[in-house]
Design a protein around this motif. Sequence first.
Motif, mmCIF file in Angstrom:
data_model
loop_
_atom_site.group_PDB
_atom_site.id
_atom_site.type_symbol
_atom_site.label_atom_id
_atom_site.label_comp_id
_atom_site.label_asym_id
_atom_site.label_seq_id
_atom_site.Cartn_x
_atom_site.Cartn_y
_atom_site.Cartn_z
ATOM 1 N N ALA A 285 0.822 -1.207 0.000
ATOM 2 C CA ALA A 285 0.000 0.000 0.000
ATOM 3 C C ALA A 285 0.859 1.260 0.000
ATOM 4 O O ALA A 285 0.516 2.252 -0.668
ATOM 5 N N THR A 286 1.974 1.235 0.723
ATOM 6 C CA THR A 286 2.866 2.398 0.736
ATOM 7 C C THR A 286 3.393 2.692 -0.665
ATOM 8 O O THR A 286 3.387 3.839 -1.129
ATOM 9 N N GLY A 287 3.839 1.648 -1.349
ATOM 10 C CA GLY A 287 4.318 1.848 -2.719
ATOM 11 C C GLY A 287 3.228 2.332 -3.658
ATOM 12 O O GLY A 287 3.456 3.220 -4.499
ATOM 13 N N LEU A 288 2.046 1.787 -3.546
ATOM 14 C CA LEU A 288 0.946 2.184 -4.423
ATOM 15 C C LEU A 288 0.499 3.619 -4.151
ATOM 16 O O LEU A 288 0.156 4.357 -5.083
ATOM 17 N N LEU A 289 0.512 4.037 -2.884
ATOM 18 C CA LEU A 289 0.166 5.423 -2.581
ATOM 19 C C LEU A 289 1.184 6.400 -3.153
ATOM 20 O O LEU A 289 0.830 7.504 -3.583
ATOM 21 N N LEU A 290 2.443 5.989 -3.190
ATOM 22 C CA LEU A 290 3.460 6.855 -3.802
ATOM 23 C C LEU A 290 3.264 6.983 -5.304
ATOM 24 O O LEU A 290 3.613 8.009 -5.894
ATOM 25 N N THR A 291 2.690 5.956 -5.937
ATOM 26 C CA THR A 291 2.433 6.063 -7.382
ATOM 27 C C THR A 291 1.366 7.092 -7.698
ATOM 28 O O THR A 291 1.278 7.545 -8.847
ATOM 29 N N THR A 292 0.536 7.472 -6.704
ATOM 30 C CA THR A 292 -0.506 8.469 -6.977
ATOM 31 C C THR A 292 0.074 9.869 -7.167
ATOM 32 O O THR A 292 -0.667 10.806 -7.495
ATOM 33 N N LEU A 365 2.101 11.950 -0.075
ATOM 34 C CA LEU A 365 3.283 11.717 0.748
ATOM 35 C C LEU A 365 2.922 11.542 2.227
ATOM 36 O O LEU A 365 3.475 10.677 2.914
ATOM 37 N N SER A 366 1.994 12.357 2.724
ATOM 38 C CA SER A 366 1.632 12.265 4.139
ATOM 39 C C SER A 366 0.911 10.953 4.435
ATOM 40 O O SER A 366 1.167 10.315 5.466
ATOM 41 N N ILE A 367 0.022 10.507 3.547
ATOM 42 C CA ILE A 367 -0.689 9.241 3.774
ATOM 43 C C ILE A 367 0.279 8.067 3.668
ATOM 44 O O ILE A 367 0.218 7.117 4.461
ATOM 45 N N ALA A 368 1.188 8.116 2.693
ATOM 46 C CA ALA A 368 2.173 7.041 2.559
ATOM 47 C C ALA A 368 3.084 6.978 3.783
ATOM 48 O O ALA A 368 3.453 5.888 4.246
ATOM 49 N N THR A 369 3.456 8.137 4.331
ATOM 50 C CA THR A 369 4.280 8.158 5.541
ATOM 51 C C THR A 369 3.538 7.530 6.714
ATOM 52 O O THR A 369 4.107 6.758 7.502
ATOM 53 N N LEU A 370 2.250 7.825 6.843
ATOM 54 C CA LEU A 370 1.447 7.243 7.925
ATOM 55 C C LEU A 370 1.337 5.724 7.756
ATOM 56 O O LEU A 370 1.379 4.974 8.736
ATOM 57 N N THR A 371 1.229 5.269 6.511
ATOM 58 C CA THR A 371 1.183 3.827 6.256
ATOM 59 C C THR A 371 2.493 3.164 6.669
ATOM 60 O O THR A 371 2.499 2.069 7.249
ATOM 61 N N LEU A 372 3.608 3.821 6.379
ATOM 62 C CA LEU A 372 4.917 3.286 6.775
ATOM 63 C C LEU A 372 5.057 3.241 8.294
ATOM 64 O O LEU A 372 5.584 2.275 8.852
ATOM 65 N N LEU A 373 4.569 4.268 8.987
ATOM 66 C CA LEU A 373 4.608 4.262 10.450
ATOM 67 C C LEU A 373 3.759 3.125 11.017
ATOM 68 O O LEU A 373 4.125 2.492 12.009
ATOM 69 N N CYS A 374 2.640 2.856 10.374
ATOM 70 C CA CYS A 374 1.800 1.733 10.791
ATOM 71 C C CYS A 374 2.562 0.417 10.644
ATOM 72 O O CYS A 374 2.483 -0.464 11.507
ATOM 73 N N GLY A 375 3.335 0.279 9.571
ATOM 74 C CA GLY A 375 4.151 -0.913 9.375
ATOM 75 C C GLY A 375 5.217 -1.060 10.456
ATOM 76 O O GLY A 375 5.488 -2.171 10.921
ATOM 77 N N LEU A 376 5.807 0.058 10.874
ATOM 78 C CA LEU A 376 6.796 -0.005 11.954
ATOM 79 C C LEU A 376 6.149 -0.441 13.268
ATOM 80 O O LEU A 376 6.736 -1.199 14.049
ATOM 81 N N ALA A 377 4.920 0.025 13.520
ATOM 82 C CA ALA A 377 4.205 -0.405 14.723
ATOM 83 C C ALA A 377 3.891 -1.899 14.667
ATOM 84 O O ALA A 377 3.962 -2.597 15.685
ATOM 85 N N VAL A 378 3.564 -2.401 13.488
ATOM 86 C CA VAL A 378 3.314 -3.840 13.332
ATOM 87 C C VAL A 378 4.593 -4.627 13.614
ATOM 88 O O VAL A 378 4.561 -5.688 14.253
ATOM 89 N N THR A 379 5.738 -4.122 13.149
ATOM 90 C CA THR A 379 7.017 -4.781 13.424
ATOM 91 C C THR A 379 7.287 -4.858 14.924
ATOM 92 O O THR A 379 7.758 -5.878 15.444
#
Length: 415
Positions: A285-292, A365-379
């Motif tokens: 999802a992070t990669g796909l949001l960056l494609t937008t 960019l802001s939504i993709a960053t939030l998605t990445l932070l969510c991934g770090l929380a999952v880790t």
Amino acid sequence: MPVPPAAPARVRVVAPLVLSLLLGVVTAALGAALPLLRSAYGLPEGSGAELVGLYNLGALAGVAACGLGGRTPAGGSTTGRPVLPLLAAFAGGCAGMALAPTWWLLNAFATATGFGFGGLLLYLNAFFGRFPGRRGLLLMNLLHACFGAGATVGPLLVGRFGEVPWLLLVTAGLTAPLLWPTRHLGTAGPGAPPTPDTGTDAPAGRRSLPLLAVFAAVAFLYAGVEAGTGALESTHLEAAGRSAESAAGLTALFWAGLTAGRVVLPPVTHRLGPPRLVLLCLLAATGLLLTTLDDRWAPAGYGLAGFALGTVFPTVLVWATAALPLPPERVSAVLLLTNLIGSAALPPLLGLFAAPARAAVSIPLSIATLTLLCGLAVTAAVALARRADPTAARRHPDRPDRPDRPDRPDQKVRT
């Protein structure tokens, strides 16, 4: 002839799915119907948003009251008791909103409807969270897919017929027959026996608090991703050069992708454990949001990002319920509360970056960053879960709920 034993279980599963669909219809229809309600009640342009706010406030109160306050003196759960009143509150509130002669009365019924919605949402998630293994994962995703389908149908019906009272009355009428088959939502699901002792070990409960807090952070951040995309996608598309009408219509691709992902991904990815599935989906999802960031690709990118995100929150609910030594309704209550709070708090913060001059770049960019932070929380959740349950790393990849058998007869599994 006697009734086959599978028949009641099938009804007990289908009825909650239908209820989830109806919850989604009403929740999404209220926001879509605001312009029509302003006209019907003679409100000035731009007003009336308190209706949705009171509905959501009632939902928060319902989740908090039923999930965090439901204990008997002996420490057992009381979750079987309020299900029928919650169904009555939701159905009666819908009928009351449809027939309300004044705006303040409409708001009062909306608050009561939201309270019923929040409590029922909690019990639906806790009920399906008790199904073990792959079946629980599939059913939890199907539950959220039904809600997403209702959230798509509700605004379409309001737009097609141009009024909301009849929709609320029909929903109330369809909810009434579900009172009997869904009365069991506060009890253990058919897939797992009741476990009255779960969560009564106070030291184990205290040790699980850090993991519960991390799961709550995942739910909070994910809510910002989903609600933020839904709220700001049209702003981004309009800033990228599309008309307001076109931008609003194209946002349906994200919600359609979200619903499709909940139906398609769990069966296809059943060999992946919940942590790996959630991480891969967030990364995609992070990669796909960056494609937008490419204006031509943006609508499709949002739709595919929704497809990747669809299974994240249902899978996290199943994973958290299995990983934490707490009652399922309490785990669901904490995650749903933080999810609702994130849905209310994070989109306005993301909207600070939505100035017309930079919205075409800053929103993705802001939504993709939030998605990445969510991934770090999952880790972080993965690390804490492994520390709490060292045997988790040895579980069979195809059956995450069962440990591997020893490779040799004389090899013992330590517990």
